[in-house]
Design an enzyme around this catalytic site. Structure first.
Site, PDB file in Angstrom:
ATOM      1  N   HIS A  70     -13.462   4.577   8.144  1.00  0.00           N
ATOM      2  CA  HIS A  70     -12.787   3.354   7.676  1.00  0.00           C
ATOM      3  C   HIS A  70     -13.310   2.880   6.304  1.00  0.00           C
ATOM      4  CE1 HIS A  70     -10.384  -0.332   9.210  1.00  0.00           C
ATOM      5  NE2 HIS A  70     -10.309  -0.239   7.896  1.00  0.00           N
ATOM      6  N   GLU A 128     -12.376   1.600  17.144  1.00  0.00           N
ATOM      7  CA  GLU A 128     -13.474   1.906  16.216  1.00  0.00           C
ATOM      8  C   GLU A 128     -14.740   1.177  16.644  1.00  0.00           C
ATOM      9  OE1 GLU A 128     -12.387   0.931  12.172  1.00  0.00           O
ATOM     10  OE2 GLU A 128     -10.512   2.020  12.362  1.00  0.00           O
ATOM     11  N   ALA A 144      -4.044   3.203   7.865  1.00  0.00           N
ATOM     12  CA  ALA A 144      -3.655   1.827   8.209  1.00  0.00           C
ATOM     13  C   ALA A 144      -4.473   1.298   9.401  1.00  0.00           C
ATOM     14  CB  ALA A 144      -2.169   1.783   8.488  1.00  0.00           C
ATOM     15  N   ARG A 145      -4.045   1.637  10.602  1.00  0.00           N
ATOM     16  CA  ARG A 145      -4.771   1.241  11.813  1.00  0.00           C
ATOM     17  C   ARG A 145      -4.624   2.355  12.855  1.00  0.00           C
ATOM     18  NH1 ARG A 145      -7.028  -1.963   9.177  1.00  0.00           N
ATOM     19  NH2 ARG A 145      -7.122  -4.226   9.398  1.00  0.00           N
ATOM     20  N   ILE A 159       0.847  -1.210   0.000  1.00  0.00           N
ATOM     21  CA  ILE A 159       0.000   0.000   0.000  1.00  0.00           C
ATOM     22  C   ILE A 159       0.879   1.256   0.000  1.00  0.00           C
ATOM     23  CG2 ILE A 159      -1.782   1.282   1.262  1.00  0.00           C
ATOM     24  CD1 ILE A 159      -2.860  -1.475   2.221  1.00  0.00           C
ATOM     25  N   GLY A 213     -11.251   2.580   3.560  1.00  0.00           N
ATOM     26  CA  GLY A 213     -10.107   2.209   2.716  1.00  0.00           C
ATOM     27  C   GLY A 213     -10.426   1.258   1.572  1.00  0.00           C
TER      28      GLY A 213
HETATM   29  C1  GLV Z   1      -8.892  -3.071   6.184  1.00  0.00           C
HETATM   30  O1  GLV Z   1      -8.786  -2.286   7.031  1.00  0.00           O
HETATM   31  C2  GLV Z   1      -8.059  -4.216   5.997  1.00  0.00           C
HETATM   32  O2  GLV Z   1      -7.117  -4.464   6.771  1.00  0.00           O
HETATM   33  O3  GLV Z   1      -8.328  -4.962   5.050  1.00  0.00           O
END
Ligand code: GLV
Length: 317
Positions: free
Chosen positions: A283, A265, A235-236, A156, A285
């Protein structure tokens, strides 16, 4: 027929596929199962197709019925699962790498743009209808010519780098190990976060959540950045000490923040909600039809492959 628990509601085409393959236990109401409910519903199951909100810790793993041999996580990240405890119990854990790289990199760019160009404030003004164009109205920061630091230059991170270059940004990165020249593609390597942060006009966090990266952005490391830097995280949430970050926003040490992910979350630190210069998303993504369908297909493929051969390619433990 193998029995599989699917912990969250998936897209219809994916659910249809699973009904043909297995005795599939779907989650019709899309409720987030408690650990106890997950254990109870796994009774007699051969596998589980889990998702990021399922907290599958050591205790939960140990209480799962022995029939469960694989947990296929619908995500590239697997910080929600104790993979070591799973290994001890001979439960295979899989993830869904690669296919969500582009969608997540697009959201990372949205965060960068949204934070740099003050999109939250702009939206608010536009909706309030009482704005007036003026030369110094909502002055933001330009991407072109600025330095983008990428923390975690995996799939990513590299996809973000590719896109950011098209915006005219110079790319810097930190990874535990330096990439080969072809993967680096002209990006400047930094062997410490201090060195990376000190040249990051904008930082994009793209590393996995691990004990080493937890709260990697904190009071001390925020001081490494140039004054008025921008930080984004797709990411997190674990990587940011939220209290310290809120203080850095208040003191304007950090110009703005773009977030798609949060600690705990769906809760979001209230300090972020009070700050005008925070661009937040819930979230999103991987949230495109193409990517979510492909993620579920891969999560299903992993279980299928395991049932047929006893191994599968996206094992993470
Ligand atoms: C999403 O947050 C993932 O890790 O796929």
């Amino acid at each position: 027929m193998k029995k599989v628990l699917i912990t969250r509601k998936l897209l219809r085409s994916n659910e249809e596929r699973m009904s043909k393959l297995w005795d599939a236990k779907f989650n019709l109401n899309d409720e987030v199962y408690s650990q106890n409910k997950l254990i109870e519903l796994s009774k007699d199951c051969d596998g589980i197709l889990s998702s990021i909100l399922d907290k599958i810790d050591e205790e939960t793993i140990n209480k799962l019925p022995d029939s469960v041999k694989i947990i296929s996580n619908f995500a590239v990240g697997f910080g929600n699962i104790d993979i070591k405890a799973a290994r001890k119990k001979n439960v295979i854990i899989t993830n869904t790498p690669d296919i969500l790289t582009d969608a997540t990199a697009e959201i990372a760019m949205l965060l960068i743009l949204g934070a740099a160009r003050r999109a939250s404030e702009g939206l608010k003004w536009a909706r309030n209808k009482n704005w007036k164009w003026s030369v110094d109205f909502l002055i933001g920061k330009q991407l072109e010519g600025s330095r983008l630091g990428i923390l975690g230059m995996g799939r990513i991170g590299r996809a973000v780098s590719l896109r950011a270059k098209a915006f005219g940004m110079q790319i810097h990165y930190h990874n535990r190990t330096r990439l080969k020249t072809d993967l680096e593609a002209g990006a400047n390597y930094h062997d410490s976060i201090k060195s990376l942060f000190s040249v990051s006009d904008i930082l994009s966090i793209n590393c996995p959540a691990t004990p080493e990266t937890t709260n990697i952005i904190n009071k001390e490391t925020l001081e490494f950045f140039p004054k008025g830097a921008i930080i984004t995280n797709s990411a997190r949430g674990d990587m940011i000490d939220d209290e310290d970050m809120v203080q850095a926003l208040i003191s304007k040490r950090i110009f703005s923040l773009g977030l798609d992910v949060y600690k705990g979350e769906p809760n979001i630190h209230p300090g972020y909600l009070n700050q005008p210069n925070v661009f937040i998303l819930p979230h999103l993504g991987s949230a495109t039809m193409k990517t979510r369908t492909a993620m579920a297909d891969l999560a299903i493929d992993n279980i299928e492959e395991y049932f047929k051969t006893g191994i599968c390619k996206n094992m993470v433990n």
